[in-house]
Every structure is written in structure tokens, then in C-alpha cells.
Motif scaffolding. Structure first.
Motif, PDB file in Angstrom:
ATOM      1  N   ASP A 146       0.891  -1.268   0.034  1.00 37.38           N
ATOM      2  CA  ASP A 146       0.026   0.078   0.121  1.00 37.38           C
ATOM      3  C   ASP A 146       0.941   1.166  -0.038  1.00 37.38           C
ATOM      4  O   ASP A 146       0.741   2.271  -0.807  1.00 37.38           O
ATOM      5  N   ILE A 147       1.663   1.139   0.841  1.00 38.42           N
ATOM      6  CA  ILE A 147       2.812   2.499   0.749  1.00 38.42           C
ATOM      7  C   ILE A 147       3.367   2.810  -0.688  1.00 38.42           C
ATOM      8  O   ILE A 147       3.659   3.948  -0.851  1.00 38.42           O
ATOM      9  N   HIS A 148       3.772   1.576  -1.256  1.00 40.13           N
ATOM     10  CA  HIS A 148       4.399   1.862  -2.520  1.00 40.13           C
ATOM     11  C   HIS A 148       3.272   1.712  -3.780  1.00 40.13           C
ATOM     12  O   HIS A 148       3.541   1.696  -4.705  1.00 40.13           O
ATOM     13  N   GLN A 149       2.029   1.817  -3.465  1.00 47.10           N
ATOM     14  CA  GLN A 149       0.795   1.878  -4.297  1.00 47.10           C
ATOM     15  C   GLN A 149       1.123   0.487  -5.280  1.00 47.10           C
ATOM     16  O   GLN A 149       0.692   1.096  -6.601  1.00 47.10           O
ATOM     17  N   VAL A 150       1.337  -0.433  -4.726  1.00 44.92           N
ATOM     18  CA  VAL A 150       1.512  -1.797  -5.587  1.00 44.92           C
ATOM     19  C   VAL A 150       0.140  -2.420  -5.062  1.00 44.92           C
ATOM     20  O   VAL A 150       0.504  -3.194  -3.875  1.00 44.92           O
ATOM     21  N   TYR A 151      -0.673  -2.847  -6.019  1.00 48.36           N
ATOM     22  CA  TYR A 151      -1.788  -3.650  -5.529  1.00 48.36           C
ATOM     23  C   TYR A 151      -2.084  -4.800  -6.423  1.00 48.36           C
ATOM     24  O   TYR A 151      -2.155  -4.555  -7.552  1.00 48.36           O
ATOM     25  N   VAL A 152      -2.024  -6.060  -5.883  1.00 45.12           N
ATOM     26  CA  VAL A 152      -2.000  -7.338  -6.590  1.00 45.12           C
ATOM     27  C   VAL A 152      -3.129  -8.166  -6.548  1.00 45.12           C
ATOM     28  O   VAL A 152      -3.342  -9.134  -7.192  1.00 45.12           O
ATOM     29  N   LEU A 153      -4.060  -7.648  -5.749  1.00 39.88           N
ATOM     30  CA  LEU A 153      -5.238  -8.475  -5.469  1.00 39.88           C
ATOM     31  C   LEU A 153      -6.495  -7.937  -6.396  1.00 39.88           C
ATOM     32  O   LEU A 153      -6.349  -6.748  -6.967  1.00 39.88           O
TER      33      LEU A 153
ATOM     34  N   GLU B   9       8.403   5.989   8.160  1.00 38.53           N
ATOM     35  CA  GLU B   9       9.775   5.051   8.576  1.00 38.53           C
ATOM     36  C   GLU B   9       9.987   3.948   7.335  1.00 38.53           C
ATOM     37  O   GLU B   9      11.205   3.639   7.221  1.00 38.53           O
ATOM     38  N   ILE B  10       8.800   3.383   7.231  1.00 35.66           N
ATOM     39  CA  ILE B  10       8.991   2.136   6.227  1.00 35.66           C
ATOM     40  C   ILE B  10       9.482   2.560   4.895  1.00 35.66           C
ATOM     41  O   ILE B  10      10.511   2.218   4.273  1.00 35.66           O
ATOM     42  N   ARG B  11       9.085   3.534   4.227  1.00 36.16           N
ATOM     43  CA  ARG B  11       9.359   4.456   3.154  1.00 36.16           C
ATOM     44  C   ARG B  11      10.912   4.807   3.167  1.00 36.16           C
ATOM     45  O   ARG B  11      11.569   4.705   2.140  1.00 36.16           O
ATOM     46  N   GLU B  12      11.255   5.535   4.154  1.00 34.77           N
ATOM     47  CA  GLU B  12      12.553   5.805   4.414  1.00 34.77           C
ATOM     48  C   GLU B  12      13.599   4.762   4.451  1.00 34.77           C
ATOM     49  O   GLU B  12      14.977   4.622   4.178  1.00 34.77           O
ATOM     50  N   THR B  13      13.187   3.564   5.065  1.00 36.67           N
ATOM     51  CA  THR B  13      14.325   2.493   5.594  1.00 36.67           C
ATOM     52  C   THR B  13      14.001   1.366   4.651  1.00 36.67           C
ATOM     53  O   THR B  13      15.053   0.496   4.799  1.00 36.67           O
ATOM     54  N   GLY B  14      12.859   0.976   4.295  1.00 40.91           N
ATOM     55  CA  GLY B  14      12.682  -0.487   3.673  1.00 40.91           C
ATOM     56  C   GLY B  14      12.579  -1.347   4.745  1.00 40.91           C
ATOM     57  O   GLY B  14      12.467  -2.638   4.523  1.00 40.91           O
ATOM     58  N   GLU B  15      12.372  -0.977   5.981  1.00 42.68           N
ATOM     59  CA  GLU B  15      12.204  -2.009   7.180  1.00 42.68           C
ATOM     60  C   GLU B  15      10.926  -1.797   7.583  1.00 42.68           C
ATOM     61  O   GLU B  15      10.305  -0.682   7.762  1.00 42.68           O
ATOM     62  N   ILE B  16      10.537  -2.979   7.910  1.00 39.30           N
ATOM     63  CA  ILE B  16       8.933  -3.132   8.086  1.00 39.30           C
ATOM     64  C   ILE B  16       8.673  -4.221   9.155  1.00 39.30           C
ATOM     65  O   ILE B  16       9.350  -5.393   9.316  1.00 39.30           O
ATOM     66  N   GLY B  17       7.716  -4.072  10.179  1.00 40.68           N
ATOM     67  CA  GLY B  17       7.633  -4.921  11.246  1.00 40.68           C
ATOM     68  C   GLY B  17       5.844  -5.402  11.090  1.00 40.68           C
ATOM     69  O   GLY B  17       5.046  -4.647  10.621  1.00 40.68           O
ATOM     70  N   PHE B  18       5.798  -6.565  11.773  1.00 43.26           N
ATOM     71  CA  PHE B  18       4.452  -7.216  11.933  1.00 43.26           C
ATOM     72  C   PHE B  18       4.282  -8.100  13.183  1.00 43.26           C
ATOM     73  O   PHE B  18       5.469  -8.215  13.892  1.00 43.26           O
ATOM     74  N   THR B  19       3.161  -8.463  13.623  1.00 43.37           N
ATOM     75  CA  THR B  19       2.780  -9.269  14.477  1.00 43.37           C
ATOM     76  C   THR B  19       2.157 -10.481  14.433  1.00 43.37           C
ATOM     77  O   THR B  19       1.114 -10.362  13.140  1.00 43.37           O
ATOM     78  N   THR B  20       2.204 -11.451  15.066  1.00 44.59           N
ATOM     79  CA  THR B  20       1.405 -12.859  14.759  1.00 44.59           C
ATOM     80  C   THR B  20       1.376 -13.497  16.455  1.00 44.59           C
ATOM     81  O   THR B  20       2.506 -13.550  17.065  1.00 44.59           O
ATOM     82  N   GLU B  21       0.019 -13.248  16.595  1.00 46.48           N
ATOM     83  CA  GLU B  21      -0.274 -13.863  18.117  1.00 46.48           C
ATOM     84  C   GLU B  21      -0.914 -15.249  18.066  1.00 46.48           C
ATOM     85  O   GLU B  21      -1.663 -15.535  17.478  1.00 46.48           O
ATOM     86  N   VAL B  22      -0.276 -16.133  19.273  1.00 46.63           N
ATOM     87  CA  VAL B  22      -0.766 -17.434  18.962  1.00 46.63           C
ATOM     88  C   VAL B  22      -1.027 -17.461  20.881  1.00 46.63           C
ATOM     89  O   VAL B  22      -0.857 -16.692  21.477  1.00 46.63           O
ATOM     90  N   SER B  23      -1.587 -18.738  21.007  1.00 46.48           N
ATOM     91  CA  SER B  23      -1.731 -19.072  22.339  1.00 46.48           C
ATOM     92  C   SER B  23      -1.525 -20.593  22.785  1.00 46.48           C
ATOM     93  O   SER B  23      -1.345 -21.568  22.132  1.00 46.48           O
ATOM     94  N   GLY B  24      -1.413 -20.726  24.073  1.00 45.15           N
ATOM     95  CA  GLY B  24      -0.895 -22.259  24.549  1.00 45.15           C
ATOM     96  C   GLY B  24      -1.082 -22.464  26.014  1.00 45.15           C
ATOM     97  O   GLY B  24      -1.157 -21.424  26.807  1.00 45.15           O
ATOM     98  N   SER B  25      -1.278 -23.453  26.484  1.00 43.68           N
ATOM     99  CA  SER B  25      -1.316 -24.191  27.904  1.00 43.68           C
ATOM    100  C   SER B  25       0.028 -23.576  28.552  1.00 43.68           C
ATOM    101  O   SER B  25       1.115 -23.355  28.063  1.00 43.68           O
ATOM    102  N   TRP B  26      -0.161 -23.708  29.769  1.00 41.75           N
ATOM    103  CA  TRP B  26       1.319 -23.124  30.738  1.00 41.75           C
ATOM    104  C   TRP B  26       2.212 -24.080  30.366  1.00 41.75           C
ATOM    105  O   TRP B  26       3.423 -23.695  30.303  1.00 41.75           O
TER     106      TRP B  26
END
Length: 478
Positions: A40-47, A338-355
């Protein structure tokens, strides 16, 4: 199948001028959510580009659009606040209708006697909380996306907030709701404190991610808002295993802190650099009735005192940090710069589990991602939602993109996501704790549910036999 122009024209007839968007640039932006923010930041849409964005102003509008789409087998992607992160808002099929409920933004009623509030799906959670808190009330729901997220999407994705250990997730807060089925029928689940009249049908809608119905109105329970009673505790912990043990002791002792969070060294370095010193950081807070707060804080301090390897940290530091935790438009725009300037990007993925498995899920996942990911800058994680039986891990990872924007998701994001889901399943956890399956994790839905898959798939067959609702979300495209 109607043409794109015919779809837009018919939607305009149904909703009126000004309620249908068919401008190409906006349609392209409406083909994705924040899962593809680099593109989206680079206005490239593939879907596939949707045929139109339809803005509903009432439940009747939603019913009219769904009835039309169902009769003509047109894929519909429901949305409200557009803060989704797992591809749930992607248009998987050409000429879809994006059905937007953000203009349905009325607070229907605030019932202080029965401690509940009813709102339309497009009400922003921050706006609702500001109004309620001025009256000494709160929903207790406080996700990091609070300045952006709206109640329809929060309910549809089974969201959870930063104070969940005390107030619960959205599924604990919803009293009743109104939803529109794919064929345009409107159904209302009445507002009662509890009932034993068969299975709890609220949960057909809560967490359905727009695959079974469109949620148009939600009633939530309320709590007293007592900011003056809030107290924080902070600690430096030598390792995640030790931190998980302390979390478990606090939760299984029957305590209900508002915040219970454990950060690994990498995530702590980003969030708490002045105090982390290369160690894990453990945070608690309590709020509500002052007598309960005092007892909760004292009990947590007693439990932590049994662990001499733990070091106390200034409580005020964490109160200030927590007050700045939420993300609004300003933070998102800064991230985009910051993404435009550095090319570095972060994401998150969350899961769960028993103790018994959560530390293994954490450690093996971090080890695999570090070993198997090119251009990885760092991966860390934190536990932010704990229960009597276990907790979650919210993995955070950053990488430097060294490929064209259209290849970024397949080159980096999807492989990391796959490792996280694979490790959670292999060790007996869940592939998703609170962001929803979306399309990003739909490939693991069958494995997640195992022998219970026919129950979930049966809901889709029963409620959406023509398959028009958010194709590819939760239920993978065959």
C-alpha cells in the motif's frame, strides 16, 4: 454475474448517490488491509479490485446490499474501521462489493441502570469510551487499535483489549447484537444477562469475521470507571520461563490484575530501553474497587517476593508507558514514513497455549524464524493475555525488504507467519489468539480445528450456502 458498471449502478439505486465509491484509486486501496501495508505504501496492488465500495447508513441498507449480492452470487467483504491486520479485508475474488458500515455510527442507548450500552457497528471505540468515561463508566475494552477500531469489526474478529485479565475479551462483554444474514434477513439476539436456551447463539456472530453475517449493532456490558485507583508494578526477570512461572502463579492464585504482561529481551529493548538492561520485563496493574486493588497488588508483590532473581522497577515508568501505548492515525503515518525511508517493516502474529507448552512455543518459534528468515532484523515477543489455563504469545518481528513490493508478502511475511502457525500447532497451541484468522492464516484452519472442522464448516454451509460472504477468510478457497 453482473458487470462492474452494473454492480455500481445497482448499489447506487439501493443506497442513493454519495453512498457508493467507484473511483479506481480508492477501489485499489480497498482491496487490502494492513497485512499488505508495504504494498500500500508503494501503491502496488496485486489483488482483484472490487467493483464498488457500498456505504451503508442503516440495517436496511445492509440487508438490501446482501440480498442483491446473494441473488447474483457477488462476493461481499464486510468492513468498519479498516484496522484489520490479517488479510480479512482483502478482496479474494474479482468484482467484489466492499460493504462498509462506518457511517452507521450512532450510540443507540446508554443504560446505566442495567450497565449496558448499545451502539451501531460503525461507532469508534475511542469515541464511545470518551463518552462513557465522562459519565464514570467504561466497557473495559482497550485494544491498541482503540483510536481506529469500530465496534462491528471488533466483535466480528473476536478482539481483546489490554485489560483483558480483568474485563475479559469481547466475547465476555457482548450482551446481545443485531446481524444481517447473507440473504438479507435481519436477526436480533436479545439483551439478557444469561440464559440456558440452547447453545449460545451470540457466538455464531462473534468472531465470524464477516463470513456468516454482517453485524450491525452490538450491546456491551459496562463497568464503573475508576482511574484514580489504578496501580502498576514492574519487574526485571532473568528469562521467559521464569516470567511464565510467575504469571501462572498469579493467575492460578485467583488474582485478576487488569494488566499482566511479560516481554522477552528483544521486545523489552524496544519498549523499555531505559530499564530493561537486556532482561525480560514483567508488568502488572490493578484497577477498580480500591479494596480489591490494594489486596491484588499486595498479593502479587507477595508472589514475586518468592523469586529472589526478580528485580523491582519504578511503577511510574510503566504507568506513563501504558498511557502512550495505543496507535492512532498519527502513529500509523509515522510508521509509513519510516518504512518508506528505511525499507524496514514490522508485523505481529499472536498465538496461545497452555502453561505447560507456552515457553516451548515461544523459544522454538523464535529459534526457527532467526534461522530461516533472510534479512531479519529482530524477532521478539510478549505475553499480554493470561488465563487460569495458559497464556498467549504476541510475536513481533522486523525485516528489511530486499525485493520488489509485489513480492514482499510471499518472500518474508508469509514464511514467518507459517513458522509461527506450524510451531503453535505442533506443540498443541492455537494459531491465533485475538486478531482473527483472516486470509493470512486460513490455510491452517482445518488443522486448527481438527475433528471439529465439520462443526465450523457446517455453519458456513447453513448460513452462507451461496458462498458470498468474505470468500477466503477463515474458510480457505478450495
Amino acid at each position: 454475474m453482473p458487470t462492474r458498471a452494473q454492480i455500481a449502478d445497482r448499489l447506487t439505486e439501493l443506497l442513493g448517490p454519495g453512498n457508493v465509491e467507484a473511483e479506481e484509486a480508492e477501489l485499489r486501496r480497498s482491496s487490502i488491509d494492513r497485512y499488505r501495508k508495504y504494498q500500500d505504501i508503494h501503491q502496488v496492488y496485486v489483488l482483484p479490485t472490487p467493483a464498488a465500495v457500498a456505504y451503508a447508513n442503516s440495517t436496511a441498507d445492509v440487508a438490501a446490499v446482501l440480498g442483491y449480492a446473494n441473488a447474483n452470487r457477488i462476493n461481499v467483504v464486510p468492513r468498519t474501521g479498516r484496522s484489520a491486520t490479517e488479510g480479512g479485508l482483502e478482496t479474494a475474488l474479482p468484482d467484489s462489493i466492499v460493504l462498509d458500515g462506518s457511517r452507521m455510527n450512532q450510540i443507540v442507548s446508554i443504560d446505566a441502570e442495567n450497565m449496558q450500552v448499545s451502539v451501531q457497528c460503525g461507532v469508534c471505540l475511542q469515541d464511545l469510551e470518551d463518552l462513557l468515561r465522562a459519565r464514570g463508566l467504561t466497557t473495559g475494552h482497550s485494544p491498541q487499535s482503540k483510536p481506529l477500531a469500530q465496534l462491528g469489526g471488533l466483535t466480528a474478529t473476536r478482539s481483546i483489549g489490554q485489560l483483558s485479565t480483568l474485563y475479559g475479551g469481547i466475547e465476555d462483554m457482548v450482551v446481545g447484537l443485531e446481524a444481517v444474514l447473507p440473504d438479507g434477513r435481519v436477526c436480533r439476539i436479545k439483551n439478557v444477562p444469561r440464559r440456558a436456551a440452547g447453545p449460545d447463539i451470540r457466538h455464531i456472530a462473534i468472531g465470524n469475521e464477516g463470513t456468516l453475517c454482517f453485524i450491525t449493532e452490538v450491546t456491551l456490558r459496562l463497568f464503573r470507571f475508576t482511574p484514580q485507583t489504578t496501580r502498576f508494578l514492574g519487574y526485571r526477570v532473568p528469562g521467559m520461563a521464569a516470567g511464565f512461572r510467575i504469571l501462572r502463579e498469579v493467575l492460578t492464585a485467583g488474582l485478576r490484575p487488569a494488566v499482566a504482561r511479560l516481554y522477552d529481551p528483544d521486545d523489552a529493548r524496544i519498549n523499555f530501553a531505559p530499564v530493561a538492561a537486556g532482561r525480560c520485563v514483567l508488568i502488572f496493574s490493578a484497577e477498580g474497587n480500591p479494596h480489591i486493588v490494594t489486596a491484588t497488588i499486595a498479593a502479587i508483590e507477595e508472589i514475586v517476593a518468592r523469586h529472589p532473581e526478580v528485580t523491582g522497577l519504578p511503577a511510574d515508568y510503566f504507568a506513563d508507558w501504558f498511557a502512550r501505548l495505543n496507535w492512532g492515525p498519527a502513529q500509523i503515518e509515522q510508521e509509513r514514513r519510516e518504512i518508506r525511508e528505511t525499507g524496514e517493516i514490522g508485523f505481529t502474529t499472536e498465538v496461545s497455549g497452555s502453561w505447560s507448552v507456552i515457553n516451548d512455543i515461544y523459544q522454538t518459534t523464535v529459534d526457527r524464524v532467526r534461522a530461516e528468515t533472510a534479512n531479519l532484523l529482530w524477532i521478539g515477543g510478549h505475553s499480554s493475555h493470561s488465563y487460569q489455563t495458559g497464556t498467549n504469545i504476541y510475536f513481533v518481528y522486523y525485516y528489511r525488504v530486499a525485493c520488489p513490493p509485489e513480492e514482499e508478502v510471499a518472500r518474508y511475511h508469509e514464511p514467518i507467519n507459517a513458522i509461527i502457525c506450524e510451531q503453535a500447532l505442533r506443540l498443541g497451541g492455537s494459531i491465533v489468539h485475538h486478531h482473527g484468522i483472516g486470509k493470512a492464516r486460513a490455510a491452517w484452519t482445518r488443522a486448527e480445528h481438527g475433528s471439529a472442522w465439520p462443526l465450523l464448516h457446517g455453519l458456513k454451509t447453513a448460513f452462507d450456502p451461496n458462498g458470498i460472504m468474505n470468500s477466503g477468510t477463515i474458510f480457505p478457497i478450495e
